[in-house]
Scaffold this motif. Structure first.
Motif, PDB file in Angstrom:
ATOM      1  N   PHE A 199       0.874  -1.174   0.000  1.00 45.23           N
ATOM      2  CA  PHE A 199       0.000   0.000   0.000  1.00 45.23           C
ATOM      3  C   PHE A 199       0.910   1.223   0.000  1.00 45.23           C
ATOM      4  CE2 PHE A 199      -2.631  -3.380   1.598  1.00 45.23           C
ATOM      5  CZ  PHE A 199      -3.843  -3.148   0.966  1.00 45.23           C
ATOM      6  N   THR A 200       0.784   2.045  -1.045  1.00 49.28           N
ATOM      7  CA  THR A 200       1.695   3.168  -1.227  1.00 49.28           C
ATOM      8  C   THR A 200       0.981   4.295  -1.967  1.00 49.28           C
ATOM      9  OG1 THR A 200       3.921   3.778  -2.025  1.00 49.28           O
ATOM     10  CG2 THR A 200       2.627   2.280  -3.416  1.00 49.28           C
ATOM     11  N   CYS A 201       1.673   5.397  -2.173  1.00 53.70           N
ATOM     12  CA  CYS A 201       1.049   6.544  -2.847  1.00 53.70           C
ATOM     13  C   CYS A 201       2.125   7.461  -3.421  1.00 53.70           C
ATOM     14  CB  CYS A 201       0.157   7.319  -1.873  1.00 53.70           C
ATOM     15  SG  CYS A 201       1.067   8.156  -0.558  1.00 53.70           S
ATOM     16  N   ASN A 202       1.679   8.538  -4.068  1.00 53.64           N
ATOM     17  CA  ASN A 202       2.605   9.508  -4.669  1.00 53.64           C
ATOM     18  C   ASN A 202       3.073  10.575  -3.696  1.00 53.64           C
ATOM     19  OD1 ASN A 202       1.967   8.283  -7.137  1.00 53.64           O
ATOM     20  ND2 ASN A 202       0.443   9.825  -7.662  1.00 53.64           N
ATOM     21  N   THR A 203       2.229  10.906  -2.733  1.00 57.78           N
ATOM     22  CA  THR A 203       2.420  12.146  -1.977  1.00 57.78           C
ATOM     23  C   THR A 203       3.147  11.986  -0.651  1.00 57.78           C
ATOM     24  OG1 THR A 203       0.212  11.862  -0.998  1.00 57.78           O
ATOM     25  CG2 THR A 203       0.366  13.207  -2.999  1.00 57.78           C
ATOM     26  N   CYS A 204       3.234  10.791  -0.129  1.00 56.64           N
ATOM     27  CA  CYS A 204       3.891  10.577   1.161  1.00 56.64           C
ATOM     28  C   CYS A 204       5.403  10.504   0.979  1.00 56.64           C
ATOM     29  CB  CYS A 204       3.388   9.293   1.805  1.00 56.64           C
ATOM     30  SG  CYS A 204       4.310   8.806   3.278  1.00 56.64           S
ATOM     31  N   PRO A 205       6.172  11.304   1.697  1.00 57.38           N
ATOM     32  CA  PRO A 205       7.640  11.268   1.553  1.00 57.38           C
ATOM     33  C   PRO A 205       8.241   9.914   1.902  1.00 57.38           C
ATOM     34  CG  PRO A 205       6.977  12.648   3.422  1.00 57.38           C
ATOM     35  CD  PRO A 205       5.747  12.351   2.641  1.00 57.38           C
ATOM     36  N   TYR A 206       7.621   9.189   2.820  1.00 54.23           N
ATOM     37  CA  TYR A 206       8.115   7.849   3.158  1.00 54.23           C
ATOM     38  C   TYR A 206       7.930   6.912   1.958  1.00 54.23           C
ATOM     39  CZ  TYR A 206       7.932   9.428   8.045  1.00 54.23           C
ATOM     40  OH  TYR A 206       8.106  10.115   9.217  1.00 54.23           O
ATOM     41  N   ALA A 207       6.752   6.988   1.342  1.00 56.69           N
ATOM     42  CA  ALA A 207       6.468   6.154   0.180  1.00 56.69           C
ATOM     43  C   ALA A 207       7.413   6.498  -0.974  1.00 56.69           C
ATOM     44  CB  ALA A 207       5.013   6.330  -0.252  1.00 56.69           C
ATOM     45  N   VAL A 208       7.641   7.785  -1.182  1.00 57.51           N
ATOM     46  CA  VAL A 208       8.549   8.233  -2.238  1.00 57.51           C
ATOM     47  C   VAL A 208       9.968   7.722  -1.977  1.00 57.51           C
ATOM     48  CG1 VAL A 208       9.625  10.258  -3.295  1.00 57.51           C
ATOM     49  CG2 VAL A 208       7.166  10.251  -2.835  1.00 57.51           C
ATOM     50  N   ALA A 209      10.383   7.750  -0.721  1.00 62.16           N
ATOM     51  CA  ALA A 209      11.723   7.277  -0.363  1.00 62.16           C
ATOM     52  C   ALA A 209      11.908   5.801  -0.668  1.00 62.16           C
ATOM     53  CB  ALA A 209      11.984   7.538   1.119  1.00 62.16           C
ATOM     54  N   TYR A 210      10.813   5.062  -0.674  1.00 58.75           N
ATOM     55  CA  TYR A 210      10.879   3.617  -0.897  1.00 58.75           C
ATOM     56  C   TYR A 210      10.587   3.205  -2.343  1.00 58.75           C
ATOM     57  CZ  TYR A 210      11.593   1.799   3.830  1.00 58.75           C
ATOM     58  OH  TYR A 210      12.138   1.443   5.041  1.00 58.75           O
ATOM     59  N   GLU A 211      10.264   4.135  -3.221  1.00 62.70           N
ATOM     60  CA  GLU A 211       9.860   3.775  -4.584  1.00 62.70           C
ATOM     61  C   GLU A 211      10.893   2.913  -5.303  1.00 62.70           C
ATOM     62  OE1 GLU A 211       6.913   7.343  -6.109  1.00 62.70           O
ATOM     63  OE2 GLU A 211       9.073   7.674  -6.172  1.00 62.70           O
ATOM     64  N   ASP A 212      12.146   3.323  -5.248  1.00 66.12           N
ATOM     65  CA  ASP A 212      13.176   2.557  -5.951  1.00 66.12           C
ATOM     66  C   ASP A 212      13.345   1.171  -5.341  1.00 66.12           C
ATOM     67  OD1 ASP A 212      13.631   4.662  -7.680  1.00 66.12           O
ATOM     68  OD2 ASP A 212      15.337   5.450  -6.561  1.00 66.12           O
ATOM     69  N   ARG A 213      13.172   1.072  -4.024  1.00 70.00           N
ATOM     70  CA  ARG A 213      13.311  -0.228  -3.375  1.00 70.00           C
ATOM     71  C   ARG A 213      12.141  -1.148  -3.722  1.00 70.00           C
ATOM     72  NH1 ARG A 213      15.291   1.862   2.517  1.00 70.00           N
ATOM     73  NH2 ARG A 213      14.834   3.908   1.618  1.00 70.00           N
ATOM     74  N   VAL A 214      10.947  -0.568  -3.854  1.00 65.74           N
ATOM     75  CA  VAL A 214       9.787  -1.360  -4.280  1.00 65.74           C
ATOM     76  C   VAL A 214      10.000  -1.856  -5.708  1.00 65.74           C
ATOM     77  CG1 VAL A 214       7.316  -1.287  -4.798  1.00 65.74           C
ATOM     78  CG2 VAL A 214       8.189  -0.206  -2.712  1.00 65.74           C
ATOM     79  N   GLN A 215      10.516  -0.964  -6.552  1.00 62.33           N
ATOM     80  CA  GLN A 215      10.840  -1.358  -7.918  1.00 62.33           C
ATOM     81  C   GLN A 215      11.870  -2.487  -7.916  1.00 62.33           C
ATOM     82  OE1 GLN A 215       9.728  -1.169 -10.874  1.00 62.33           O
ATOM     83  NE2 GLN A 215      10.876   0.226 -12.197  1.00 62.33           N
ATOM     84  N   GLY A 216      12.850  -2.371  -7.037  1.00 64.88           N
ATOM     85  CA  GLY A 216      13.877  -3.405  -6.932  1.00 64.88           C
ATOM     86  C   GLY A 216      13.323  -4.744  -6.486  1.00 64.88           C
ATOM     87  N   LEU A 217      12.342  -4.707  -5.585  1.00 62.58           N
ATOM     88  CA  LEU A 217      11.706  -5.946  -5.128  1.00 62.58           C
ATOM     89  C   LEU A 217      11.012  -6.657  -6.285  1.00 62.58           C
ATOM     90  CD1 LEU A 217      10.155  -4.781  -1.734  1.00 62.58           C
ATOM     91  CD2 LEU A 217      12.011  -6.433  -2.023  1.00 62.58           C
ATOM     92  N   ASN A 218      10.320  -5.884  -7.114  1.00 62.75           N
ATOM     93  CA  ASN A 218       9.620  -6.496  -8.249  1.00 62.75           C
ATOM     94  C   ASN A 218      10.609  -7.082  -9.243  1.00 62.75           C
ATOM     95  OD1 ASN A 218       6.928  -6.954  -9.500  1.00 62.75           O
ATOM     96  ND2 ASN A 218       7.846  -5.778 -11.173  1.00 62.75           N
ATOM     97  N   LYS A 219      11.688  -6.363  -9.504  1.00 66.98           N
ATOM     98  CA  LYS A 219      12.691  -6.864 -10.454  1.00 66.98           C
ATOM     99  C   LYS A 219      13.351  -8.135  -9.937  1.00 66.98           C
ATOM    100  CE  LYS A 219      13.902  -2.490 -12.716  1.00 66.98           C
ATOM    101  NZ  LYS A 219      14.975  -1.486 -12.953  1.00 66.98           N
ATOM    102  N   LYS A 220      13.532  -8.212  -8.630  1.00 70.72           N
ATOM    103  CA  LYS A 220      14.203  -9.370  -8.042  1.00 70.72           C
ATOM    104  C   LYS A 220      13.295 -10.581  -7.920  1.00 70.72           C
ATOM    105  CE  LYS A 220      17.040 -10.778  -4.090  1.00 70.72           C
ATOM    106  NZ  LYS A 220      17.751 -10.332  -2.864  1.00 70.72           N
ATOM    107  N   TYR A 221      12.014 -10.342  -7.599  1.00 71.20           N
ATOM    108  CA  TYR A 221      11.162 -11.466  -7.225  1.00 71.20           C
ATOM    109  C   TYR A 221      10.009 -11.792  -8.172  1.00 71.20           C
ATOM    110  CZ  TYR A 221      13.623 -11.372  -2.783  1.00 71.20           C
ATOM    111  OH  TYR A 221      14.597 -11.423  -1.821  1.00 71.20           O
ATOM    112  N   ALA A 222       9.664 -10.902  -9.090  1.00 68.12           N
ATOM    113  CA  ALA A 222       8.533 -11.192  -9.983  1.00 68.12           C
ATOM    114  C   ALA A 222       8.764 -12.471 -10.784  1.00 68.12           C
ATOM    115  CB  ALA A 222       8.276 -10.013 -10.914  1.00 68.12           C
ATOM    116  N   ASP A 223       9.957 -12.609 -11.340  1.00 65.20           N
ATOM    117  CA  ASP A 223      10.261 -13.795 -12.137  1.00 65.20           C
ATOM    118  C   ASP A 223      10.397 -15.049 -11.287  1.00 65.20           C
ATOM    119  OD1 ASP A 223      10.212 -12.298 -14.424  1.00 65.20           O
ATOM    120  OD2 ASP A 223      12.385 -12.051 -14.556  1.00 65.20           O
TER     121      ASP A 223
END
Length: 206
Positions: free
Chosen positions: A65-89
């Protein structure tokens, strides 16, 4: 001077309470570890409706659960992207859900979500909980707030609830990667050692 100090102290307390969810907050409402999460159907940024049942080959899911406007969520965007790249496959794709009331946070509307996803190159679904029906079922209170699900015969079972890691401020200073450790354990048919942590972020806007 004393009055100024009291006001400052009150603000510090308010910010701290807003940012941190205690373990008891997590477990008192919504899903608990071992619960079966019901499926949903939410609109993605591409206009298509997405459900967990669409992922026939998935072994589980990293629901964020995330969003555009929360600074905490923004700080984690690249890490969330990294999780998908690592584990989706490997069978554990990220499913991101925006839970905020867009009348309160217009910066989280669908057009803004599309823009943000394009800017950041999101490779995972970015869904809107338009009716704000799904996040209460999960018990999510913050952005970001993570739920790891594992597909079992009885359904998608909750295996982890909480934060992505132990340092929202600096990805390079992270000591414990809660989500990665949990998914790695599941992929190796092992018990998740740390099943719940404090969710750190902005409160979901209703």
């Amino acid at each position: 001077m004393r009055k100024v100090f009291k006001v400052t102290l009150a603000l510090v307390v308010l910010i701290t309470v807003s940012a941190f969810t205690t373990k008891s907050n997590i477990t008192d409402s919504g899903y608990k570890i071992g619960d079966v999460a019901t499926d949903f159907e939410l609109e993605n940024i591409d206009g298509k409706m997405v459900s967990l049942s669409d992922y026939d080959d998935a072994k589980g899911f990293i629901v964020v659960f995330t969003c555009n406007t929360c600074p905490y969520a923004v700080a984690y965007e690249d890490r969330v992207q990294g999780l998908n790249k690592k584990y989706a496959d490997k069978g554990y794709p990220v499913i991101a859900i925006m839970p905020n009331n867009i009348n309160v946070k217009p910066g989280d509307n669908m057009e803004a979500m599309k823009t943000r996803a394009k800017e950041k190159g999101f490779t995972f679904p970015y869904l809107m909980d338009a009716g704000q029906d799904i996040y209460p079922q999960y018990g999510a209170t913050k952005t970001p707030h993570v739920y790891i699900l594992q597909k079992e015969q009885k359904g998608n079972v909750v295996k982890y609830i909480g934060a992505i890691d132990d340092n929202y401020q600096d990805a390079d200073a992270v000591k414990t990667k809660y989500v990665e450790d949990a998914v790695d354990a599941l992929l190796n048919n092992k018990e998740v050692k740390i099943k719940e942590t404090k969710a750190i972020g902005c409160s979901i806007k209703v």
